[in-house]
Scaffold this motif. Structure first.
Motif, mmCIF file in Angstrom:
data_model
loop_
_atom_site.group_PDB
_atom_site.id
_atom_site.type_symbol
_atom_site.label_atom_id
_atom_site.label_comp_id
_atom_site.label_asym_id
_atom_site.label_seq_id
_atom_site.Cartn_x
_atom_site.Cartn_y
_atom_site.Cartn_z
ATOM 1 N N ARG A 236 0.869 -1.184 0.000
ATOM 2 C CA ARG A 236 0.000 0.000 0.000
ATOM 3 C C ARG A 236 0.897 1.223 0.000
ATOM 4 O O ARG A 236 1.999 1.174 0.560
ATOM 5 N N GLU B 256 -8.669 0.778 0.704
ATOM 6 C CA GLU B 256 -9.539 0.732 -0.479
ATOM 7 C C GLU B 256 -9.506 -0.649 -1.144
ATOM 8 O O GLU B 256 -8.451 -1.270 -1.231
ATOM 9 N N ASP B 257 -10.674 -1.087 -1.598
ATOM 10 C CA ASP B 257 -10.742 -2.324 -2.383
ATOM 11 C C ASP B 257 -10.218 -2.013 -3.783
ATOM 12 O O ASP B 257 -10.794 -1.218 -4.520
ATOM 13 N N ARG B 258 -9.098 -2.631 -4.142
ATOM 14 C CA ARG B 258 -8.473 -2.290 -5.424
ATOM 15 C C ARG B 258 -8.812 -3.293 -6.520
ATOM 16 O O ARG B 258 -8.299 -3.188 -7.620
ATOM 17 N N SER B 259 -9.688 -4.265 -6.181
ATOM 18 C CA SER B 259 -9.905 -5.363 -7.128
ATOM 19 C C SER B 259 -10.569 -4.900 -8.425
ATOM 20 O O SER B 259 -10.484 -5.585 -9.435
ATOM 21 N N LYS B 260 -11.207 -3.715 -8.381
ATOM 22 C CA LYS B 260 -11.852 -3.216 -9.616
ATOM 23 C C LYS B 260 -11.353 -1.810 -9.949
ATOM 24 O O LYS B 260 -12.085 -0.989 -10.488
ATOM 25 N N ARG B 261 -10.118 -1.533 -9.613
ATOM 26 C CA ARG B 261 -9.570 -0.185 -9.825
ATOM 27 C C ARG B 261 -9.588 0.220 -11.297
ATOM 28 O O ARG B 261 -9.938 1.327 -11.656
#
Ligand SMILES: Cc1cc2nc3c(=O)[nH]c(=O)nc-3n(C[C@H](O)[C@H](O)[C@H](O)COP(=O)(O)O)c2cc1C
Length: 160
Positions: free
Chosen positions: A8, A149-154
């Motif tokens: 991060r 933050e959820d980065r799986s759909k950045r």
């Protein structure tokens, strides 16, 4: 969990110094990065731990390295089509290795651009003639978690 996912952007560090063994592993990670067309002369690294030099970087770049006790300054040859790309992949290698070593870091572009206004400082930091700073990577022990933050759909991903 995989270091890639644990990495991060961290912008607050403790005062604890990074020991030599870890610094060497971070340098090894830099050296292991992909290299465009195997042009090894378009990128170089300054590893900075000297408190006076670190302070000069902070003073010149509006505290862009967040008072980290270790800064990797990645410099690339002016005009090279590979330089900035090499610098980015090398920075990621270093940042992921840092996680593996229990350290934190952040990719700093703004401070790198600011450094290019201070050629005397860059020279004192060991930068070669004809080079410019592409990325700074402050590294240290995290004093904050970084964004959760959820980065799986950045990014938009298309599969066909
Ligand atoms: C090209 C690039 C430039 C960046 N420049 C800066 C910068 O100048 N200062 C900074 O604090 N972070 C900088 N960052 C870090 C991003 O702000 C950070 O990666 C982003 O907020 C996503 O957070 P994450 O790395 O925790 O996923 C930069 C990252 C990239 C890839």
């Amino acid at each position: 969990m995989d270091s890639i996912f644990r990495r991060r952007a961290v912008r607050k560090y403790t005062d604890e110094k990074v020991d030599e063994e870890k610094i060497q592993k971070l340098i090894d990670a830099f050296q292991a990065a992909p290299c465009g067309m195997h042009q090894t002369d378009v990128m170089e690294l300054s590893v900075i731990t000297d408190p006076e030099l670190l302070q000069r970087i902070e003073d010149s770049t509006r505290n862009s390295c967040y008072n980290a006790s270790l800064v990797f300054m990645i410099n690339t040859k002016k005009g090279s089509q590979f330089g900035e790309r090499d610098a980015s992949v090398a920075a990621e290698n270093v940042m992921v290795e840092a996680v593996d070593l229990g350290l934190a870091s952040v990719y700093v572009m703004g401070g790198a651009m600011a450094m290019n206004q201070f050629p005397n400082l860059q020279k004192d930091l060991g930068m070669s003639e004809g080079f410019e700073t592409s990325v700074l990577v402050p590294i240290g022990y995290a004093a904050e978690d970084g964004s959760l933050e959820d980065r799986s759909k950045r990014y938009n991903v298309v599969r066909k």
